[in-house]
Design an enzyme around this catalytic site. Structure first.
Site, mmCIF file in Angstrom:
data_model
loop_
_atom_site.group_PDB
_atom_site.id
_atom_site.type_symbol
_atom_site.label_atom_id
_atom_site.label_comp_id
_atom_site.label_asym_id
_atom_site.label_seq_id
_atom_site.Cartn_x
_atom_site.Cartn_y
_atom_site.Cartn_z
ATOM 1 N N ASN A 108 0.848 -1.195 0.000
ATOM 2 C CA ASN A 108 0.000 0.000 0.000
ATOM 3 C C ASN A 108 0.881 1.242 0.000
ATOM 4 O OD1 ASN A 108 -2.468 1.577 0.449
ATOM 5 N ND2 ASN A 108 -1.719 1.876 2.538
ATOM 6 N N HIS A 110 0.925 5.109 1.309
ATOM 7 C CA HIS A 110 0.226 6.029 2.215
ATOM 8 C C HIS A 110 0.924 7.388 2.160
ATOM 9 C CE1 HIS A 110 -2.269 7.334 5.500
ATOM 10 N NE2 HIS A 110 -1.195 7.894 6.018
ATOM 11 N N ASP A 151 -2.442 0.540 8.168
ATOM 12 C CA ASP A 151 -1.121 1.171 7.979
ATOM 13 C C ASP A 151 -0.076 0.685 8.986
ATOM 14 O OD1 ASP A 151 -2.332 2.738 5.965
ATOM 15 O OD2 ASP A 151 -2.901 4.281 7.403
ATOM 16 N N ALA A 180 7.476 12.116 -3.883
ATOM 17 C CA ALA A 180 7.629 10.873 -3.113
ATOM 18 C C ALA A 180 6.825 9.698 -3.685
ATOM 19 C CB ALA A 180 7.254 11.122 -1.656
ATOM 20 N N GLU A 181 5.503 9.806 -3.707
ATOM 21 C CA GLU A 181 4.674 8.635 -4.048
ATOM 22 C C GLU A 181 5.003 8.045 -5.413
ATOM 23 O OE1 GLU A 181 0.409 8.871 -3.190
ATOM 24 O OE2 GLU A 181 0.780 10.667 -2.026
HETATM 25 C C1 GAR Z 1 -2.684 8.918 -2.995
HETATM 26 O O1 GAR Z 1 -2.217 10.131 -2.466
HETATM 27 C C2 GAR Z 1 -2.483 7.801 -1.991
HETATM 28 O O2 GAR Z 1 -1.307 7.929 -1.247
HETATM 29 C C3 GAR Z 1 -3.702 7.970 -1.127
HETATM 30 O O3 GAR Z 1 -4.739 8.221 -2.050
HETATM 31 C C4 GAR Z 1 -4.210 8.951 -3.158
HETATM 32 C C5 GAR Z 1 -4.665 8.307 -4.444
HETATM 33 O O4 GAR Z 1 -4.309 9.089 -5.560
HETATM 34 N N1 GAR Z 1 -3.941 6.798 -0.330
HETATM 35 C C6 GAR Z 1 -4.341 6.848 0.955
HETATM 36 O O5 GAR Z 1 -4.593 7.879 1.542
HETATM 37 C C7 GAR Z 1 -4.454 5.480 1.632
HETATM 38 N N2 GAR Z 1 -4.584 5.618 3.047
HETATM 39 P P1 GAR Z 1 -4.266 8.490 -7.028
HETATM 40 O O6 GAR Z 1 -5.600 7.790 -7.291
HETATM 41 O O7 GAR Z 1 -4.090 9.696 -7.920
HETATM 42 O O8 GAR Z 1 -3.102 7.553 -7.109
#
Ligand code: GAR
Length: 207
Positions: A108, A110, A151, A180-181
């Site tokens: 996952n 986060h 988490d 980051a992500e």
């Molecule tokens: C992302 O920022 C991810 O980290 C978050 O949802 C977003 C999805 O964006 N996830 C959480 O908060 C999980 N707890 P995306 O659909 O553009 O990838």
């Protein structure tokens, strides 16, 4: 090739980052085998289609009970014979059966530095609102294996991002994604696909 399925609920920018890195050869050993959404309108499903990845929607709205939805979700994922399930903005609490069946095979992303600003109710923009509310100067993102908690699973990668004085939740959300992500999620998939990490006593170690 590691058969990877990506579970999504919304826009799918993390899915796009994975697709781009796999297509560019920056992440190797991966076959993007499926995209599964709980939301028929998720733009992520369009992204999957544009890149020739099978996309399916399993919506709780189509089932009378939560149990029936969970059963359909597990069956759908099983049908794709996945080696790894990636939760990329998948806003569904996973059935315990799935977590047990795919132990250390679900990851996952986060949008904070776990164990800060995580757990039940901390998702999406809410995380960044809490970060700004607390006034921390550094935030970031975490990729972790999924266990029965929220988490709480073994951490694979983290990357820090500086908070700026004029940040809004939206500006911070975008910077955490960009810096980051979109980097660490594809990187973590590559590490797993190439056998570079393993879980030992609840921690991730490099092999
Ligand atoms: C992302 O920022 C991810 O980290 C978050 O949802 C977003 C999805 O964006 N996830 C959480 O908060 C999980 N707890 P995306 O659909 O553009 O990838």
């Amino acid at each position: 090739m590691l058969r990877v399925g990506v579970c999504v609920s919304g826009g799918g920018t993390n899915l796009q980052a994975i697709i781009d890195k796999v297509e560019a050869g920056a992440v190797t050993g991966v076959e993007l085998a499926a995209v599964v959404s709980n939301n028929a309108g998720a733009y992520a499903l369009t992204r999957a289609k544009e890149h020739g990845i099978p996309g399916v929607c399993v919506s709780p709205k189509d089932y009378e009970t939560r149990g029936a939805f969970h059963k359909a979700l597990v069956e759908t994922l099983d049908e794709f014979r996945l080696d790894l399930i990636v939760l990329a903005g998948f806003l569904v609490v996973l059935p315990e059966e799935l977590i047990k069946k795919y132990r250390n095979r679900i990851i996952n992303i986060h949008p904070s530095l776990i164990p800060s600003f995580c757990g039940t109710g901390n998702y999406g923009l809410k995380v960044h609102e809490s970060v700004l509310g607390r006034g921390v100067k550094v935030t970031g993102a975490t990729v972790h294996f999924v266990d029965e908690g929220t988490d709480t699973g073994p951490i694979i990668l983290q990357k820090a991002v500086a908070v700026q004085d004029d940040d809004t939740p939206k500006s911070l959300q975008l910077r955490v994604m960009e810096e980051a992500e979109w980097e660490i999620l594809p990187e973590a998939i590559g590490l797993i696909a190439n056998g570079k990490i393993r879980v030992e006593d609840g921690r991730v170690v490099r092999v």
